[in-house]
Design a protein around this motif. Sequence first.
Motif, mmCIF file in Angstrom:
data_model
loop_
_atom_site.group_PDB
_atom_site.id
_atom_site.type_symbol
_atom_site.label_atom_id
_atom_site.label_comp_id
_atom_site.label_asym_id
_atom_site.label_seq_id
_atom_site.Cartn_x
_atom_site.Cartn_y
_atom_site.Cartn_z
ATOM 1 N N LEU A 75 -10.385 -39.280 -25.806
ATOM 2 C CA LEU A 75 -9.843 -39.473 -24.460
ATOM 3 C C LEU A 75 -9.146 -40.821 -24.323
ATOM 4 O O LEU A 75 -9.580 -41.818 -24.906
ATOM 5 C CB LEU A 75 -10.963 -39.386 -23.417
ATOM 6 N N SER A 76 -8.090 -40.845 -23.525
ATOM 7 C CA SER A 76 -7.441 -42.112 -23.178
ATOM 8 C C SER A 76 -8.323 -42.865 -22.188
ATOM 9 O O SER A 76 -9.285 -42.307 -21.631
ATOM 10 C CB SER A 76 -6.076 -41.846 -22.552
ATOM 11 N N GLY A 77 -7.992 -44.131 -21.947
ATOM 12 C CA GLY A 77 -8.762 -44.915 -20.991
ATOM 13 C C GLY A 77 -8.746 -44.305 -19.609
ATOM 14 O O GLY A 77 -9.771 -44.261 -18.912
ATOM 15 N N GLY A 78 -7.588 -43.797 -19.182
ATOM 16 C CA GLY A 78 -7.481 -43.170 -17.870
ATOM 17 C C GLY A 78 -8.310 -41.907 -17.765
ATOM 18 O O GLY A 78 -8.959 -41.660 -16.742
ATOM 19 N N MET A 79 -8.319 -41.111 -18.817
ATOM 20 C CA MET A 79 -9.110 -39.880 -18.812
ATOM 21 C C MET A 79 -10.605 -40.200 -18.774
ATOM 22 O O MET A 79 -11.384 -39.513 -18.110
ATOM 23 C CB MET A 79 -8.769 -39.032 -20.036
ATOM 24 N N LYS A 80 -11.002 -41.251 -19.484
ATOM 25 C CA LYS A 80 -12.415 -41.649 -19.455
ATOM 26 C C LYS A 80 -12.842 -42.020 -18.038
ATOM 27 O O LYS A 80 -13.954 -41.694 -17.608
ATOM 28 C CB LYS A 80 -12.647 -42.822 -20.402
ATOM 29 N N GLN A 81 -11.953 -42.700 -17.302
ATOM 30 C CA GLN A 81 -12.302 -43.067 -15.937
ATOM 31 C C GLN A 81 -12.329 -41.854 -15.009
ATOM 32 O O GLN A 81 -13.124 -41.810 -14.069
ATOM 33 C CB GLN A 81 -11.339 -44.124 -15.392
ATOM 34 N N ARG A 82 -11.491 -40.866 -15.278
ATOM 35 C CA ARG A 82 -11.567 -39.625 -14.501
ATOM 36 C C ARG A 82 -12.946 -38.980 -14.695
ATOM 37 O O ARG A 82 -13.575 -38.526 -13.742
ATOM 38 C CB ARG A 82 -10.469 -38.651 -14.942
ATOM 39 N N VAL A 83 -13.395 -38.948 -15.944
ATOM 40 C CA VAL A 83 -14.708 -38.380 -16.239
ATOM 41 C C VAL A 83 -15.809 -39.235 -15.609
ATOM 42 O O VAL A 83 -16.785 -38.719 -15.050
ATOM 43 C CB VAL A 83 -14.927 -38.269 -17.770
ATOM 44 N N ASN A 84 -15.648 -40.546 -15.686
ATOM 45 C CA ASN A 84 -16.607 -41.481 -15.103
ATOM 46 C C ASN A 84 -16.795 -41.224 -13.607
ATOM 47 O O ASN A 84 -17.923 -41.128 -13.107
ATOM 48 C CB ASN A 84 -16.107 -42.912 -15.350
ATOM 49 N N PHE A 85 -15.678 -41.093 -12.875
ATOM 50 C CA PHE A 85 -15.759 -40.839 -11.443
ATOM 51 C C PHE A 85 -16.288 -39.443 -11.144
ATOM 52 O O PHE A 85 -17.071 -39.250 -10.209
ATOM 53 C CB PHE A 85 -14.383 -41.022 -10.795
ATOM 54 N N ALA A 86 -15.862 -38.466 -11.928
ATOM 55 C CA ALA A 86 -16.345 -37.102 -11.715
ATOM 56 C C ALA A 86 -17.857 -37.041 -11.910
ATOM 57 O O ALA A 86 -18.575 -36.395 -11.133
ATOM 58 C CB ALA A 86 -15.644 -36.144 -12.677
ATOM 59 N N ARG A 87 -18.360 -37.714 -12.931
ATOM 60 C CA ARG A 87 -19.802 -37.742 -13.192
ATOM 61 C C ARG A 87 -20.553 -38.388 -12.025
ATOM 62 O O ARG A 87 -21.637 -37.934 -11.646
ATOM 63 C CB ARG A 87 -20.065 -38.520 -14.489
ATOM 64 N N ALA A 88 -19.986 -39.451 -11.449
ATOM 65 C CA ALA A 88 -20.650 -40.142 -10.349
ATOM 66 C C ALA A 88 -20.641 -39.317 -9.065
ATOM 67 O O ALA A 88 -21.622 -39.297 -8.316
ATOM 68 C CB ALA A 88 -19.976 -41.493 -10.106
ATOM 69 N N LEU A 89 -19.550 -38.599 -8.820
ATOM 70 C CA LEU A 89 -19.401 -37.905 -7.539
ATOM 71 C C LEU A 89 -19.898 -36.463 -7.545
ATOM 72 O O LEU A 89 -20.105 -35.882 -6.483
ATOM 73 C CB LEU A 89 -17.933 -37.930 -7.107
ATOM 74 N N VAL A 90 -20.097 -35.879 -8.722
ATOM 75 C CA VAL A 90 -20.495 -34.474 -8.775
ATOM 76 C C VAL A 90 -21.866 -34.253 -8.132
ATOM 77 O O VAL A 90 -22.158 -33.159 -7.616
ATOM 78 C CB VAL A 90 -20.484 -33.958 -10.234
ATOM 79 N N THR A 91 -22.702 -35.269 -8.118
ATOM 80 C CA THR A 91 -24.031 -35.141 -7.513
ATOM 81 C C THR A 91 -24.004 -35.337 -6.000
ATOM 82 O O THR A 91 -25.037 -35.231 -5.353
ATOM 83 C CB THR A 91 -25.004 -36.167 -8.121
ATOM 84 N N LYS A 92 -22.812 -35.647 -5.449
ATOM 85 C CA LYS A 92 -22.644 -35.913 -4.012
ATOM 86 C C LYS A 92 -23.644 -36.969 -3.529
ATOM 87 O O LYS A 92 -24.487 -36.714 -2.655
ATOM 88 C CB LYS A 92 -22.784 -34.618 -3.200
ATOM 89 N N PRO A 93 -23.559 -38.175 -4.079
ATOM 90 C CA PRO A 93 -24.508 -39.229 -3.692
ATOM 91 C C PRO A 93 -24.284 -39.692 -2.257
ATOM 92 O O PRO A 93 -23.162 -39.639 -1.743
ATOM 93 C CB PRO A 93 -24.191 -40.354 -4.686
ATOM 94 N N SER A 94 -25.344 -40.160 -1.633
ATOM 95 C CA SER A 94 -25.218 -40.753 -0.300
ATOM 96 C C SER A 94 -24.584 -42.134 -0.390
ATOM 97 O O SER A 94 -23.892 -42.568 0.528
ATOM 98 C CB SER A 94 -26.601 -40.873 0.357
ATOM 99 N N LEU A 95 -24.837 -42.814 -1.514
ATOM 100 C CA LEU A 95 -24.333 -44.171 -1.723
ATOM 101 C C LEU A 95 -23.762 -44.277 -3.126
ATOM 102 O O LEU A 95 -24.407 -43.896 -4.104
ATOM 103 C CB LEU A 95 -25.468 -45.186 -1.541
ATOM 104 N N LEU A 96 -22.537 -44.796 -3.212
ATOM 105 C CA LEU A 96 -21.869 -44.968 -4.498
ATOM 106 C C LEU A 96 -21.649 -46.449 -4.758
ATOM 107 O O LEU A 96 -21.078 -47.157 -3.931
ATOM 108 C CB LEU A 96 -20.528 -44.230 -4.504
ATOM 109 N N PHE A 97 -22.103 -46.913 -5.919
ATOM 110 C CA PHE A 97 -21.868 -48.288 -6.354
ATOM 111 C C PHE A 97 -20.707 -48.291 -7.350
ATOM 112 O O PHE A 97 -20.690 -47.496 -8.292
ATOM 113 C CB PHE A 97 -23.108 -48.860 -7.047
#
Length: 248
Positions: free
Chosen positions: A125-147
């Motif tokens: 993966l490119s750096g940009g694609m890694k960050q897409r995965v990074n954000f998707a992983r963080a938001l897929v759980t629908k957190p109440s609070l995101l750091f």
Amino acid sequence: MEKLEVKHLTHHFGFTEILHDINFTLKKGEVLSIVGPSGGGKTTLLHLCAGLLDVEEGSIYNSFQSSAFAFQEGRLLPWKNVIDNIAVGLLARGDKKSEALQKSEEIALKFGLEEDDFEKFPKDLSGGMKQRVNFARALVTKPSLLFLDEPFSALDIGLKRELYTHLLESCKEDNMSILFITHDLMEGIRLSDEILLLEADPGHIVKTFTYDTPKDKRDDTFVYEESAKILQDKEIIQTFELNTLELK
């Protein structure tokens, strides 16, 4: 009401005081950013709030039901493919694997990944694609609070704006709160309800900037105008040592 409340927080590494008497409250649905120079204690403060470091002095009260963390680097698991990386949090909380994979594929597509990318590993993966995965992983759980720990710093402007849009949509749809650190004042103005200015040696809050304009109304003109104003603020000039950059 869910909230994160920080009171009289002070922190040391050895004999060095990193943070001094930090006080602020992040309420449900709000976005709060922390800006300041490098070495001012921003990341330490974020890690304390996220429970990644133990509180020494003062207190942090966190009543949010769930949270997630997106780092500056993707920090993806190298032995797992894209979908399995995104699904990590869902599986950890006990979701059925079939449901976790389905949700992960759906959010991967939302974040601009293609089906051909699903089986790729981080090394592919490119750096940009890694960050897409990074954000998707963080938001897929629908957190109440995101750091967020400066996750936009190495991205091109197009991808930044795309991720800004996804974040603001999540805030609106899920009433999610965000606490993030950044060096970029324009980024803080575009995304935040409140900006905390952290001065270094030791890190302490010297000023707060509040923005009431709805985030979907903050076009480039608004951001540029507010940036020009904030750059004239004496606390900003002093904290970032902008007066030393004047041409002679």
